[in-house]
Write a protein that holds these residues in place. Sequence first.
Motif: not given
Length: 167
Positions: A92-115
């Motif tokens: 349903k595209g929910f996986g796209n919505v989620l990762m786009e939001e995650v990336n936005k949050v990481l950039v907005a806080h200047d956080w480095k992400g690891i998974l």
Amino acid sequence: MKFTTSIIKHSDISEEELTEICKLKAIRWEYTLKQHKKWMAENIRPNDFHVLIKDGEESIAYTNLVDITAIINFKNVSVRGIGNVCTSETGKGFGNVLMEEVNKVLVAHDWKGILLCIDHLVPYYEKFDWKLVDKNTIKTEKFSDINFMIYNFEDVVTSLEYADRNF
Ligand SMILES: CC(C)(COP(=O)(O)OP(=O)(O)OC[C@H]1O[C@@H](n2cnc3c(N)ncnc32)[C@H](O)[C@@H]1OP(=O)(O)O)[C@@H](O)C(=O)NCCC(=O)NCCS
């Protein structure tokens, strides 16, 4: 579809929100609500964040951003561990919505992400510009059978050690 994203600090989360998150997680990981709650209580700390996405009233995607330290290029670096990534339903595209939001949050806080992820999910995260860390650069034996992926890193990672908590 009207998606809304809540970014909730664990120290501020309500019991209702935790239950909602655990119900969503239980769709993908077959544990009881009680077991999911126990995992949260044992593994999530006050300074960690929850990302919960709703379509109207319905929770459709979740992840957490856990406050951890990795040793990158031989220096301690504060990073956010992206864990418990899940959606309520595939296709349903929910996986796209989620990762786009995650990336936005990481950039907005200047956080480095690891998974950490298994092989077949690498292309999913690559779709959202996450980079696969070359296995030869990972110095921690414990994680030899899993992939590390990173986002929002400026430096080239030539060495990665991880000995912090599970996420
Ligand atoms: C992984 C997960 C979050 C992906 O979300 P999803 O709802 O299944 O993803 P969607 O159906 O919205 O697909 C989003 C896009 O990613 C692509 N995609 C999904 N899984 C993929 C995979 N394994 N490899 C490559 N692409 C993938 C889809 O083709 C789609 O691309 P498109 O929009 O260009 O067509 C979801 O499947 C899930 O909750 N899995 C169970 C829990 C889990 O394993 N979490 C990961 C922990 S590391």
